[in-house]
Design a protein around this motif. Structure first.
Motif, mmCIF file in Angstrom:
data_model
loop_
_atom_site.group_PDB
_atom_site.id
_atom_site.type_symbol
_atom_site.label_atom_id
_atom_site.label_comp_id
_atom_site.label_asym_id
_atom_site.label_seq_id
_atom_site.Cartn_x
_atom_site.Cartn_y
_atom_site.Cartn_z
ATOM 1 N N TYR A 139 -4.182 -33.444 11.365
ATOM 2 C CA TYR A 139 -4.636 -32.554 12.436
ATOM 3 C C TYR A 139 -4.975 -31.186 11.865
ATOM 4 N N VAL A 140 -5.775 -30.434 12.610
ATOM 5 C CA VAL A 140 -6.203 -29.109 12.157
ATOM 6 C C VAL A 140 -5.869 -28.100 13.246
ATOM 7 N N LEU A 141 -4.876 -27.256 12.937
ATOM 8 C CA LEU A 141 -4.438 -26.201 13.862
ATOM 9 C C LEU A 141 -5.172 -24.903 13.532
ATOM 10 N N LEU A 142 -5.370 -24.073 14.544
ATOM 11 C CA LEU A 142 -5.999 -22.765 14.327
ATOM 12 C C LEU A 142 -5.068 -21.665 14.819
ATOM 13 N N SER A 143 -5.002 -20.585 14.053
ATOM 14 C CA SER A 143 -4.154 -19.457 14.422
ATOM 15 C C SER A 143 -4.866 -18.146 14.086
ATOM 16 N N PRO A 144 -5.258 -17.378 15.118
ATOM 17 C CA PRO A 144 -5.921 -16.098 14.819
ATOM 18 C C PRO A 144 -4.911 -15.128 14.207
ATOM 19 N N VAL A 145 -5.308 -14.448 13.141
ATOM 20 C CA VAL A 145 -4.381 -13.520 12.468
ATOM 21 C C VAL A 145 -5.019 -12.138 12.341
ATOM 22 N N GLY A 146 -4.147 -11.131 12.287
ATOM 23 C CA GLY A 146 -4.625 -9.741 12.244
ATOM 24 C C GLY A 146 -4.634 -9.195 10.825
ATOM 25 N N ASP A 147 -4.518 -7.896 10.718
ATOM 26 C CA ASP A 147 -4.552 -7.212 9.431
ATOM 27 C C ASP A 147 -3.221 -7.400 8.717
ATOM 28 N N TYR A 148 -3.252 -8.082 7.578
ATOM 29 C CA TYR A 148 -2.018 -8.359 6.835
ATOM 30 C C TYR A 148 -1.343 -7.057 6.405
ATOM 31 N N PHE A 149 -2.156 -6.034 6.125
ATOM 32 C CA PHE A 149 -1.603 -4.769 5.609
ATOM 33 C C PHE A 149 -1.480 -3.708 6.703
ATOM 34 N N ALA A 150 -1.340 -4.170 7.962
ATOM 35 C CA ALA A 150 -1.299 -3.230 9.088
ATOM 36 C C ALA A 150 -0.166 -2.213 8.935
ATOM 37 N N GLY A 151 0.936 -2.626 8.345
ATOM 38 C CA GLY A 151 2.070 -1.708 8.178
ATOM 39 C C GLY A 151 1.915 -0.796 6.969
ATOM 40 N N GLY A 152 0.731 -0.793 6.339
ATOM 41 C CA GLY A 152 0.515 -0.013 5.113
ATOM 42 C C GLY A 152 0.561 -0.934 3.908
ATOM 43 N N ASP A 153 -0.091 -0.501 2.852
ATOM 44 C CA ASP A 153 -0.212 -1.319 1.645
ATOM 45 C C ASP A 153 0.913 -0.947 0.688
ATOM 46 N N LYS A 154 2.079 -1.574 0.884
ATOM 47 C CA LYS A 154 3.204 -1.149 0.037
ATOM 48 C C LYS A 154 3.410 -2.131 -1.113
ATOM 49 N N ALA A 155 3.802 -1.551 -2.266
ATOM 50 C CA ALA A 155 3.998 -2.381 -3.447
ATOM 51 C C ALA A 155 5.290 -3.193 -3.308
ATOM 52 N N LEU A 156 5.211 -4.474 -3.646
ATOM 53 C CA LEU A 156 6.336 -5.392 -3.433
ATOM 54 C C LEU A 156 7.372 -5.325 -4.553
ATOM 55 N N ARG A 157 8.585 -5.730 -4.192
ATOM 56 C CA ARG A 157 9.687 -5.864 -5.154
ATOM 57 C C ARG A 157 9.905 -7.359 -5.419
ATOM 58 N N LEU A 158 9.854 -7.750 -6.696
ATOM 59 C CA LEU A 158 10.042 -9.169 -7.046
ATOM 60 C C LEU A 158 11.280 -9.348 -7.904
ATOM 61 N N LEU A 159 12.087 -10.324 -7.542
ATOM 62 C CA LEU A 159 13.203 -10.709 -8.410
ATOM 63 C C LEU A 159 12.717 -11.773 -9.394
ATOM 64 N N LEU A 160 12.897 -11.539 -10.692
ATOM 65 C CA LEU A 160 12.529 -12.551 -11.688
ATOM 66 C C LEU A 160 13.706 -13.515 -11.841
ATOM 67 N N ASP A 161 13.466 -14.784 -11.547
ATOM 68 C CA ASP A 161 14.518 -15.795 -11.614
ATOM 69 C C ASP A 161 14.190 -16.736 -12.770
ATOM 70 N N ASP A 162 14.957 -16.622 -13.869
ATOM 71 C CA ASP A 162 14.633 -17.471 -15.026
ATOM 72 C C ASP A 162 15.581 -18.665 -15.133
ATOM 73 N N GLU A 163 16.358 -18.890 -14.063
ATOM 74 C CA GLU A 163 17.269 -20.033 -14.084
ATOM 75 C C GLU A 163 16.819 -21.122 -13.115
ATOM 76 N N GLY A 164 16.539 -20.709 -11.864
ATOM 77 C CA GLY A 164 16.138 -21.703 -10.863
ATOM 78 C C GLY A 164 14.666 -22.082 -11.008
ATOM 79 N N MET A 165 14.249 -22.965 -10.143
ATOM 80 C CA MET A 165 12.846 -23.378 -10.080
ATOM 81 C C MET A 165 12.414 -23.376 -8.626
ATOM 82 N N ARG A 166 11.115 -23.145 -8.374
ATOM 83 C CA ARG A 166 10.630 -23.193 -6.998
ATOM 84 C C ARG A 166 10.757 -24.620 -6.451
#
Ligand SMILES: Cc1ncc(COP(=O)(O)O)c(C=O)c1O
Length: 331
Positions: A139-166
């Motif tokens: 099936y094919v669902l549709l979802s209208p979406v707005g501005d992803y950066f509406a709250g401002g374009d802030k730089a993300l914080r990433l945790l580097l995980d060298d033990e686990g796997m996605r």
């Protein structure tokens, strides 16, 4: 503004595979689906999906971005999950037909219509833990979406995980629900413990991807990102950004990147990092967290090359720049 992906168009396109052929696609209400509680997908996770977008251009026309690539990836995910083979032309028609039906609802930039094709195993057979489903549903669902950066374009914080796997390494290039379930607890832990936005999975020091986006390191005029292999999802945004970067004369290095090299390069002034994916296109990364220490990427803010690459891709999607690679499907 409603959260991304929580508003749906009232109808969806649907088609059923009965074990030998696909039914003619129909348009039905999108608020429910009837399935046996013993359906294969509900027990053995025979499910895959896609995410792509349709855009409204200034002349009122509607264009779908790189639909052929998403349909190819859905076909590949289906094959790797031993789901019935999809008919790529029929799936593409389901997408264009349902978007066409709701074309008046496609938001203007910076919004868009998010499209979610889904393929699930429906056979009522709880004894098939080690056997594929005979029947399925798309099936094919549709979802209208707005501005992803509406709250401002802030730089993300990433945790580097060298033990686990996605997810388990042979499942990386399959866009399947189980992979997201598998990444959930590490992401929740990283949010709670170090206020990270995402986890960058780096098994044995190999920088792969986050829970739902690819990772790009931008060092001056060079982009470095992991070369394609079966361990991670081959993002269509990744491919598009790399193509644009080459067009702009940048050097693109698709190769292995270790945590050690990443931290060393990220410390240099002017270095940038970003996450690529359909939802955000290209989101800046400002901080890497590794073994309890925080490292700024370049200045720690939003990088100018990241913004330029994102704008160039947006301009193509929004019809403001030439579509020279033929990425847009005209409805
Ligand atoms: C695990 C993962 N990697 C990468 C991506 C980026 O893929 P794409 O650019 O095709 O949206 C996604 C998003 O869909 C994802 O879920």
């Amino acid at each position: 503004m409603a959260a991304f992906g929580t508003v749906f168009m009232p109808e969806m396109a649907i088609s059923w595979f009965d074990g030998s052929e696909w039914s003619e696609a129909e348009v039905v209400s999108s608020d429910s689906i009837q399935m046996h509680p013993g359906a294969h997908v509900l027990h053995y996770s025979s499910t895959c999906f896609e995410g792509l977008k349709a855009f409204r251009h200034e002349d009122g026309s509607i264009k779908i971005f790189r639909m052929d690539q998403n349909v190819e990836r859905l076909a590949q995910s289906s094959q790797l999950l031993a789901l019935p083979e999809i008919d790529k032309a029929a799936t593409s028609r389901m997408i264009t037909d349902i978007v066409g039906r709701f074309k008046d609802e496609v938001p203007a930039p910076p919004g868009s219509m998010y499209i979610r094709p889904t393929h699930i195993g429906t056979e009522p057979a709880i004894g098939k833990a080690a056997a594929p489903t005979a029947t399925s549903c798309q099936y094919v669902l549709l979802s209208p979406v707005g501005d992803y950066f509406a709250g401002g374009d802030k730089a993300l914080r990433l945790l580097l995980d060298d033990e686990g796997m996605r997810c388990s390494s042979h499942m990386g290039m399959v866009k399947s629900g189980g992979n997201y379930a598998s990444a959930l607890r590490p992401i929740m832990k990283a949010r709670a413990e170090v206020q990270a936005d995402q986890v960058l999975f780096c098994p044995n020091g190999d920088v792969q991807e986050t829970g739902a986006a690819n990772f790009l390191l931008i060092d001056g005029d060079e982009i470095i990102t992991k070369a394609l292999d079966e361990s991670f999802l081959h993002g269509i945004t990744r491919d598009s950004i790399l193509t644009i970067a080459r067009d702009l004369g940048m050097k693109v290095s698709e190769r292995q990147l270790t945590v050690e090299e990443l931290l060393e390069r990220a410390a240099k002034p002017g270095c940038e990092a970003a996450l690529s994916g359909t939802a955000a296109v290209l989101a800046p990364v400002g901080t890497l967290i590794y073994q309890g220490k925080e490292y700024d990427v370049g200045s720690g803010g939003v990088g100018s090359t990241t913004v330029k690459l994102r704008q160039t891709l947006n301009d193509i999607q929004w019809g403001k720049a030439e579509d020279k690679h033929g990425w847009l499907t005209h409805l």
